[in-house]
Design a protein around this motif. Structure first.
Motif, PDB file in Angstrom:
ATOM      1  N   LEU A 142     -35.489 -22.334  42.359  1.00  0.00           N
ATOM      2  CA  LEU A 142     -36.012 -21.722  41.139  1.00  0.00           C
ATOM      3  C   LEU A 142     -36.116 -22.772  40.042  1.00  0.00           C
ATOM      4  O   LEU A 142     -35.139 -23.448  39.734  1.00  0.00           O
ATOM      5  N   LEU A 175     -38.859 -21.696  33.011  1.00  0.00           N
ATOM      6  CA  LEU A 175     -38.911 -20.280  32.644  1.00  0.00           C
ATOM      7  C   LEU A 175     -39.078 -20.123  31.137  1.00  0.00           C
ATOM      8  O   LEU A 175     -38.528 -20.902  30.370  1.00  0.00           O
ATOM      9  N   THR A 223     -37.005 -14.352  29.913  1.00  0.00           N
ATOM     10  CA  THR A 223     -37.111 -14.061  31.343  1.00  0.00           C
ATOM     11  C   THR A 223     -35.845 -13.336  31.783  1.00  0.00           C
ATOM     12  O   THR A 223     -34.742 -13.671  31.349  1.00  0.00           O
ATOM     13  N   LEU A 247     -33.457 -12.479  34.937  1.00  0.00           N
ATOM     14  CA  LEU A 247     -33.111 -12.875  36.300  1.00  0.00           C
ATOM     15  C   LEU A 247     -32.267 -11.770  36.911  1.00  0.00           C
ATOM     16  O   LEU A 247     -31.171 -11.488  36.436  1.00  0.00           O
ATOM     17  N   VAL A 253     -37.179 -12.964  39.693  1.00  0.00           N
ATOM     18  CA  VAL A 253     -37.606 -13.336  38.345  1.00  0.00           C
ATOM     19  C   VAL A 253     -38.525 -12.268  37.764  1.00  0.00           C
ATOM     20  O   VAL A 253     -39.500 -11.864  38.409  1.00  0.00           O
TER      21      VAL A 253
END
Length: 186
Positions: A98, A103, A107, A109, A173
């Motif tokens: 990742l 990102l 975001t 997770l 994500v």
């Protein structure tokens, strides 16, 4: 909106420490607590717990409840002669597969079966990293061609939904609505 940006993203290691120290020992699992961080970790709490930030203003919200770092950085550092492994640079969750640094802010997770961490920003590595290994700060923070500081020592987040997290857990994500905001130090 959910993006399939990391079909193979997983947790490689989890770490926590109830005492202030630079490195954090690996654990079989950690438990994330909504609004607080990693259960039993010295940095868990509603307000900031990092010593330098507490000295400035102890009432600041804790935007650094969970520290995530990508193992790909560890791999790069090992190739350059370092002996770094998961948890040794202070992270709680070591990821694989990742692009954490790519990102946007906000975001989400989704980690394991229940936990959700919202990304708040970049970790700003400090001189303590030199105590772990000489020259390491220069390898995790530098400048780009335009002279801007580039921080590569992982990202920080807050826990939106608690749950257990263990090595091997998948990471899904969920990107925020556009326009996206690039990560900045928190």
């Amino acid at each position: 909106m959910t993006e399939p940006t990391a079909a193979t993203a997983t947790v490689l290691a989890v770490s926590s420490n109830g005492e202030y120290s630079f490195s954090k020992p690996n654990r079989e699992s950690i438990h994330l607590l909504a609004g607080l961080g990693v259960e039993g970790d010295v940095h868990a709490g509603v307000t900031v717990k990092h010593r330098s930030r507490v000295a400035r203003d102890p009432s600041q919200p804790n935007l650094r409840q969970v520290h995530l770092m990508h193992d790909e950085l560890h791999e790069e550092l090992r190739a350059a002669g370092s002996s770094v492994a998961g948890g040794q640079l202070g992270e709680n969750i070591t990821t694989r597969g990742l692009d954490l640094l790519g990102l946007p802010t906000g975001t989400r997770l989704h980690i394991g079966a229940e936990a959700v961490v919202e990304v708040t920003g970049l970790r700003n590595p400090c001189l303590q990293i030199e105590g772990f290994e000489d020259g390491l700060l220069a390898r995790v923070a530098g400048r780009d061609e335009a002279g801007n500081v580039v921080r590569r020592a992982g990202i920080m987040g807050v826990v939106l939904a608690g749950g257990a997290v263990a090595p091997g857990d998948p990471i899904r994500v969920e990107l925020p609505a556009e326009p996206h905001t690039a990560l900045a130090p928190v």
